[in-house]
Structure formats: C-alpha cells, structure tokens
Enzyme design. Sequence first.
Site, mmCIF file in Angstrom:
data_model
loop_
_atom_site.group_PDB
_atom_site.id
_atom_site.type_symbol
_atom_site.label_atom_id
_atom_site.label_comp_id
_atom_site.label_asym_id
_atom_site.label_seq_id
_atom_site.Cartn_x
_atom_site.Cartn_y
_atom_site.Cartn_z
ATOM 1 N N SER A 29 -11.448 0.001 2.967
ATOM 2 C CA SER A 29 -10.652 -0.540 4.074
ATOM 3 C C SER A 29 -9.970 0.590 4.829
ATOM 4 O O SER A 29 -9.224 1.379 4.249
ATOM 5 C CB SER A 29 -9.607 -1.518 3.548
ATOM 6 O OG SER A 29 -10.213 -2.650 2.969
ATOM 7 N N ARG A 78 0.814 -1.216 0.000
ATOM 8 C CA ARG A 78 0.000 0.000 0.000
ATOM 9 C C ARG A 78 0.849 1.268 0.000
ATOM 10 O O ARG A 78 0.489 2.281 0.604
ATOM 11 C CB ARG A 78 -0.975 0.008 1.202
ATOM 12 C CG ARG A 78 -1.905 -1.183 1.248
ATOM 13 C CD ARG A 78 -2.867 -1.230 0.074
ATOM 14 N NE ARG A 78 -3.664 -2.431 0.085
ATOM 15 C CZ ARG A 78 -3.396 -3.539 -0.611
ATOM 16 N NH1 ARG A 78 -2.325 -3.589 -1.404
ATOM 17 N NH2 ARG A 78 -4.170 -4.589 -0.543
ATOM 18 N N GLU A 93 -4.967 3.027 6.492
ATOM 19 C CA GLU A 93 -4.864 2.834 5.050
ATOM 20 C C GLU A 93 -5.564 3.971 4.325
ATOM 21 O O GLU A 93 -5.103 4.442 3.292
ATOM 22 C CB GLU A 93 -5.481 1.490 4.627
ATOM 23 C CG GLU A 93 -5.385 1.217 3.138
ATOM 24 C CD GLU A 93 -5.786 -0.182 2.753
ATOM 25 O OE1 GLU A 93 -6.428 -0.337 1.701
ATOM 26 O OE2 GLU A 93 -5.469 -1.130 3.500
#
Length: 312
Positions: A234, A185, A304
């Site tokens: 998320s 990520r 995130e």
Amino acid sequence: MGGGPGRCDRGEAVTVCYALPPVRGTATHEGSLADFIWFRTGGPAEWLVRPEDVNDLAAFMAGLDQSTPVLPVGVGSNLIVRDGGVPGVVVRLPKAMAKVSVEPANRVRAGGAAMGISVASGARDAGIAGLEFLRGIPGTVGGAVRMNAGAYGRDTSDILIEATIVTRGGSVEIWSAAKLGYTYRHSDLPAGAVVVEALFEGIPGDSKVIGAEMDRIAAEREASQPLRSRTGGSTFKNPEGLKAWALIDAAGCRGLTRGEAQVSEKHCNFLLNLGSATSADIEALGEEVRDRVKAHSGVVLEWEIQRVGVVK
C-alpha cells in the site's frame, strides 16, 4: 565475520576514516538492497550489517559513532530505497532471529525477523485466534511493530503486549505497547532503534476456524492485489473515513505510468516496477498521483511507503 571495517568521509584535502565496531555477524560495504527490496530498485547501503544475535547487535550499536545513521530493514516490502543509496548503516536481522514460540495465556513470542505469516501460522497451530490478519501483512515483525502495520480491520497495536528493542545507543529495552504511543501506521519508536522481538496475545480459538480465516485472507489478497509483481504494498495511507485507492481511481490514475513505473490496474494504491524502473521513477509517479488526487478531490494523500536514502 566483521572485523571493524572503516567508514571514510572525503573532504577537500583530507580523508577521515572512522572504524566501524566489530560484529560477529557480517558487515558489507556497499551492500546491495535492491537484491531483496520488493521493488528491486535503489542504491546500496553504505554498510549492510547482519548481526549474529541480540547481544552482537547491542555491542555493535553501543560502539558505533553516534553521528552514524542507522536504518533497520526487514524484507523491504513497504520501502522505496532512493537511487543514491543509504548513508550510514542498514541493519538487517538474520533468519536466526525469526523464531516463533507459543507461551501460556494465548501468547506468541516472535523474533523481529519473523514474517507475519509465520506468526499467524504458529498461533493457528496452537489454537490462538485474533492474529489471523498477520497473514495479510507481507513484512517482518520488526516492521509491523514499528509502523503499526494492519490489515482486514486490525492493527498490530491490537495484539501487541510488548516489544524488545535495541536502542541506537546499544541498550536492550522492553517497551510496552502503551509506551510505543501507537496511532494509525505510526509508533513512537526512536529513530535507529531495532525491534528484535515482540510478544503478542490472542484469544482461544479453533485451529480449523482460524485456518479457514487465514485462507480467506490469502485468497482475497490474491484476487485484489498485484502480489506477483515488483511492488511495495500500500503506497498511501487511507485518509480518515476514505479509501486511498478509490480517490486515486476517481482522479484517473489507474494504469498511469512514469518510465517503467506504473499505478497498478488491479489495485490503484499499489505502484509497480514493470521491469527497469528507477526508484526516482516510482517516487515521481507517486507524487504525480498525490497531485492529481489533490486537484480532483482536495484530499492530500500521505505516503505510507517509507522513502529512504539519497536522490541520485
């Protein structure tokens, strides 16, 4: 058409205005972000700029005062915009920069504004396998390239050959996947740079088999995620070897609320705006979840979702 609108900083005794460079697209002062950000919360952009094309964006960035911050935003599916708004310039690419085309050697070229589902569908129709997971990523190509978005066991870095970017200084550059320095990520894309195009590569496949896998992904998402809610996807990264949702659930956070913000009962790693939550409510709820998880398991969850802008 933009015509060089002004940006003003007000000191105690004087107002100093800096002219934004002209743009063939549009430049909107106090442009609403809550109109399209998935949470439907947050303050406006000081300037919301939608360039007409790559050359328009490059010229605008080259002429923009280098002290002015630039934030590229796609559809805001993984974003909390704080209630005080975003200083400087928010760049949002137009639909004209969302084209998807198939190239030889099982490659698919996509504009930075293209949605993941559009790329996956184009690959399916051409019999190119390996891009099916993009069906499960509800954001744009630009966002996927920047954050190495992933789903169902695959990441953007697995299929990316190269990305075309417009740098903060206004140069148009092609970066290989290796140069982007991908980790989980994360990419090394410079701050303020805008991804305007990406080239992906898959493998030969059967369109019917590819379509069936995309349908499976869509059904699994529908069953397990609150897709029809005001959410941001998320919320926290999965710690190595662990699942964020399971840690959140074990800490007793399923259904937890703060104002009109709630931890989803359907999927604990999703936060929801039940109707009139502020961005402050959502972010504070996320921090409470982090505190509870740390107290319960000792694990520190990392955000995130990108949180941007000024606290009101």
